[in-house]
Design a protein around this motif. Structure first.
Motif, PDB file in Angstrom:
ATOM      1  N   UNK A 117       0.820  -1.211   0.000  1.00 49.42           N
ATOM      2  CA  UNK A 117       0.000   0.000   0.000  1.00 49.42           C
ATOM      3  C   UNK A 117       0.853   1.258   0.000  1.00 49.42           C
ATOM      4  N   UNK A 120       2.841   3.046  -2.917  1.00 50.37           N
ATOM      5  CA  UNK A 120       2.103   3.765  -3.960  1.00 50.37           C
ATOM      6  C   UNK A 120       2.275   5.275  -3.833  1.00 50.37           C
ATOM      7  N   UNK A 121       2.692   5.705  -2.670  1.00 43.65           N
ATOM      8  CA  UNK A 121       2.944   7.129  -2.501  1.00 43.65           C
ATOM      9  C   UNK A 121       4.411   7.345  -2.178  1.00 43.65           C
ATOM     10  N   UNK A 125       4.242  11.803   1.749  1.00 43.84           N
ATOM     11  CA  UNK A 125       3.012  11.016   1.738  1.00 43.84           C
ATOM     12  C   UNK A 125       3.289   9.608   2.239  1.00 43.84           C
ATOM     13  N   UNK A 128       3.363   9.666   5.870  1.00 37.86           N
ATOM     14  CA  UNK A 128       2.042   9.807   6.483  1.00 37.86           C
ATOM     15  C   UNK A 128       1.236   8.522   6.371  1.00 37.86           C
ATOM     16  N   UNK A 129       1.349   7.844   5.228  1.00 37.04           N
ATOM     17  CA  UNK A 129       0.602   6.596   5.039  1.00 37.04           C
ATOM     18  C   UNK A 129       1.086   5.535   6.030  1.00 37.04           C
ATOM     19  N   UNK A 132      -0.202   6.368   9.453  1.00 36.85           N
ATOM     20  CA  UNK A 132      -1.631   6.079   9.632  1.00 36.85           C
ATOM     21  C   UNK A 132      -1.873   4.576   9.741  1.00 36.85           C
ATOM     22  N   UNK A 133      -1.181   3.797   8.920  1.00 35.39           N
ATOM     23  CA  UNK A 133      -1.349   2.340   8.985  1.00 35.39           C
ATOM     24  C   UNK A 133      -0.901   1.812  10.351  1.00 35.39           C
ATOM     25  N   UNK A 136      -3.433   2.431  12.911  1.00 35.15           N
ATOM     26  CA  UNK A 136      -4.514   1.454  12.795  1.00 35.15           C
ATOM     27  C   UNK A 136      -4.148   0.188  13.567  1.00 35.15           C
TER      28      UNK A 136
ATOM     29  N   UNK B 236      -4.388  11.068   8.001  1.00 38.52           N
ATOM     30  CA  UNK B 236      -5.129  10.105   7.188  1.00 38.52           C
ATOM     31  C   UNK B 236      -6.144  10.844   6.315  1.00 38.52           C
ATOM     32  N   UNK B 239      -4.365  12.300   3.411  1.00 43.27           N
ATOM     33  CA  UNK B 239      -4.033  11.302   2.394  1.00 43.27           C
ATOM     34  C   UNK B 239      -5.281  10.965   1.577  1.00 43.27           C
ATOM     35  N   UNK B 276      -8.840   5.064   8.857  1.00 43.55           N
ATOM     36  CA  UNK B 276      -7.652   4.435   8.273  1.00 43.55           C
ATOM     37  C   UNK B 276      -8.045   3.387   7.234  1.00 43.55           C
ATOM     38  N   UNK B 279      -8.790   5.163   4.234  1.00 41.74           N
ATOM     39  CA  UNK B 279      -7.529   5.573   3.622  1.00 41.74           C
ATOM     40  C   UNK B 279      -6.923   4.436   2.790  1.00 41.74           C
ATOM     41  N   UNK B 280      -6.961   3.219   3.349  1.00 36.93           N
ATOM     42  CA  UNK B 280      -6.414   2.071   2.629  1.00 36.93           C
ATOM     43  C   UNK B 280      -7.166   1.866   1.319  1.00 36.93           C
ATOM     44  N   UNK B 283      -6.289   4.549  -1.159  1.00 34.03           N
ATOM     45  CA  UNK B 283      -4.933   4.341  -1.689  1.00 34.03           C
ATOM     46  C   UNK B 283      -4.923   3.285  -2.779  1.00 34.03           C
ATOM     47  N   UNK B 284      -5.774   2.269  -2.603  1.00 38.53           N
ATOM     48  CA  UNK B 284      -5.786   1.200  -3.594  1.00 38.53           C
ATOM     49  C   UNK B 284      -6.402   1.671  -4.906  1.00 38.53           C
TER      50      UNK B 284
END
Lengths: 331, 295
Positions: A117, A120-121, A125, A128-129, A132-133, A136, B236, B239, B276, B279-280, B283-284
């Motif tokens: 995932x 991809x950025x 970014x 940040x991704x 955030x993951x 989670x 998030x 993004x 989140x 967000x996933x 992103x996909x």
């Protein structure tokens, strides 16, 4: 983010001449020091440094050699820690080695998912991704029944290694942890200096160019991400064994920040930087915890962060290298 | 009582309202981040800390200076925004020519300093700020009870968001700003003071965070850690929305608040993670974000 090139030249020179190179001798001295250390200093403290040095080295593999700033590496540390802790606590008698392997594998799986995932950025970014993951995962660990939420997993048994070595002895465990660290560090060093590692550095320096040369950069980045996640998970799994504890602290984003600080302070993109950085940060926390300044740890770490970014971005090891190179150039 | 999908209508609307309020905060904060990112290309990790400083400044102002809520709403953003300008001049400016990651790391360090200092001075537990007299009470609507203060927060946040959108997208100053993000050298050559503009922009973004902090003070416990957990959610949101557009930041912020509120009704366990998860998915499907442009 300069890279340790002379290390590599030294290795090449060594191959032709079959002499002990200065860098080889240096690693040998470090190794011997590592073997002797637990007889001088408190083994648990040393093991903590080793675990974080491994964590920081894993992180540095991504930031220093691919140029990807992951702000979510705590997720992998915690995954390794929780899986190993859960297995060893629920199935007494399970070999600690198997527990660690399972924890590492868990981090690899998670790393594959997150990596696919996140790559991809790019740039900020990406940071940040990953952050955030990881957050989670933090909420997952708070709520999942097997982690015991806010309490964490306590009293994880260390067990016997191969039925031969009793790991409840701190010295025995130290040598186990040291062995894990040495193997993992050698692996990272091997990866960095391999053709694969060269492609990673090419991606770091100029990704469009690497693409135009025909490299599937996404695949390279993903493999590096998974490798880094797995090694971070290994660090977490080992840490669980040392402290017999897996807790939410490992998953929080402060942990992700701390590993960045260790790497930055020691020297991004150098092999030894993360070791120096983690030793300093852990040592500092240890010292401060006993002093009147104990409450100010995070402020002091923040200040170190600011100073690092403003004035010595290549870190301690990086600055030393630059100084050595300058001296060499003068000769 | 009227039910919908097995949920009492009152509960549903109540949570929707709560979600909308949270969304208003997401919108204000991600708007501030977007404004700063636009010209400085820095992800302002200190944004959460600056939001928290806003709330604390309102609290301390009331305790020690007798600053009332309405005055705080104007004074606090100015003071915290000025602090932001000082930060930009003294620190951020020095690393402007470097990789943008350093900006993120520098502001992260600053966030640690702010947060740690206030934890030491005031503890982590947090204190409460009274709802101003004029905004206490509420409206009894046919389907729910709406506290006046929450309604006010929503209106104030939307007005400010619209004002910032108007400033950036529809005024001459905004045009300079947008041009500055495209090509600072060229804009500088036209005789516009770009460094000053950068400082003011950072100040504006920080002031927005502080404004959100003052709005939040009567709603949430004012504690040193109130900003950091919120900030990651806002990241998030950013993004999801994509950094390119001001409008994207506002709309995504509100939408995510509503989605979070609805999740709280139908599947509370996922309420913390739903953003989140969105967000996933985004992103996909659209890696550049819903409103972002492919780079």
């Amino acid at each position: 983010m300069a890279v340790l090139e002379q290390d590599q030249n030294a290795a090449r020179a060594g191959k032709t001449a079959r002499r002990i190179t200065p860098i080889g001798a240096f690693y040998l001295v470090l190794f011997v020091l590592g073997l002797l250390a637990p007889w001088v200093a408190y083994p648990v403290f040393l093991m903590k440094i080793l675990c974080f040095a491994l964590f920081a080295s894993a992180f540095n593999l991504l930031l220093g050699f691919v140029g990807l700033l992951s702000f979510g590496h705590a997720a992998f540390l915690a995954t390794g820690a929780y899986i190993t802790g859960f297995l060893l606590a629920e199935y007494p008698g399970l070999s600690p080695a198997l527990g660690i392997v399972a924890g590492t594998f868990g981090a690899v799986v998670l790393g594959t998912l997150f990596g696919a995932l996140a790559i991809r950025r790019q740039g900020i970014y990406f940071a940040m991704v990953t952050l955030a993951l990881a957050q989670m995962m933090f909420f997952f660990f708070v709520q999942a029944p097997f982690t015991h939420g806010e309490d964490g997993l306590h009293g994880v048994p260390r067990g016997d290694l191969f039925g031969l070595f009793d790991l409840s002895d701190n010295h025995t465990l130290y040598y186990f942890v040291f062995a894990i660290f040495v193997v993992a560090f050698a692996l990272i060093r091997r990866v960095v200096h391999s053709p694969f590692g060269q492609v990673l550095k090419a991606i770091r320096e100029n990704e469009p160019r690497a693409i135009s040369l025909g490299y599937h950069t996404d695949a390279y980045k993903l493999v590096a991400f998974v490798l880094s996640a797995g090694l971070a998970g290994l660090a977490g799994a080992t840490k669980t064994l040392v402290f017999q504890l897996a807790s939410l602290g490992d998953a929080s984003w402060h942990m992700s920040g701390e590993v960045i600080l260790m790497t930055l302070l020691g020297g991004v993109g150098t092999l030894l930087g993360p070791l120096v950085g983690s030793g300093l940060v852990i040592g500092l926390q240890h010292q401060l915890a006993q002093s009147a300044l104990g409450d100010w740890v995070s402020v002091i770490l923040g200040a170190i962060f600011v100073i690092c970014v403003l004035s010595f971005r290549s870190g301690i090891v990086g600055e030393c290298q630059r100084w050595l190179e300058k001296r060499k150039a003068r000769e | 009582m009227t039910m919908i999908f097995g949920i009492p209508l009152m509960v549903l609307f109540g949570q929707l309202m709560l979600g909308l309020i949270n969304g208003a905060f997401y919108a204000l904060l991600s708007l501030g981040l977007a404004v700063i990112f636009g010209l400085l290309r820095i992800i302002n990790f200190a944004h959460g800390a600056q939001y928290m400083l806003g709330a604390f400044a309102a609290l301390l102002g009331a305790q020690y200076l007798g600053l009332n809520y309405w005055a705080a709403l104007i004074v606090v953003p100015l003071v915290v925004g000025a602090l932001g300008i000082v930060m930009e001049r003294l620190l951020l400016r020095r690393i402007q020519h470097l990789d943008h990651l350093y900006g993120l790391l520098l502001t992260f360090g600053l966030a640690l300093i702010f947060e740690g200092t206030l934890v030491n001075l005031f503890g982590v537990s947090g204190s409460s700020y009274p709802i101003p007299e004029a905004l206490s009470g509420g409206f009894k609507l046919s389907f729910m009870f709406l506290p006046t203060y929450r309604a006010w927060v929503l209106v104030a946040a939307l007005v400010v968001c619209f004002a910032v959108w108007f400033l950036i997208e529809r005024t001459r100053l905004g045009a300079y700003l947008r041009a500055g993000t495209e090509n600072p050298e060229l804009v500088q050559a036209f005789g516009i003071n770009v460094p000053l503009m950068v400082s003011l922009t950072y100040g504006l973004g920080v002031a927005l965070a502080a404004f959100a902090g003052v709005l939040a003070a009567p709603l949430y416990p004012v504690s040193p850690t109130m900003g950091s957990s919120l900030l990651i959610v806002v990241f998030a949101v950013v993004v999801i929305g994509g950094m390119g557009s001001i409008l994207g930041a506002i709309l995504t912020g509100l939408a995510m608040g509503i989605i979070e509120g609805l999740t709280k009704v139908f599947y509370p366990e996922a309420a913390n993670t739903v953003i989140f998860v969105v967000m996933v998915m985004v992103l996909m499907l659209r890696p550049a974000g819903l409103f972002g442009k492919e780079a």
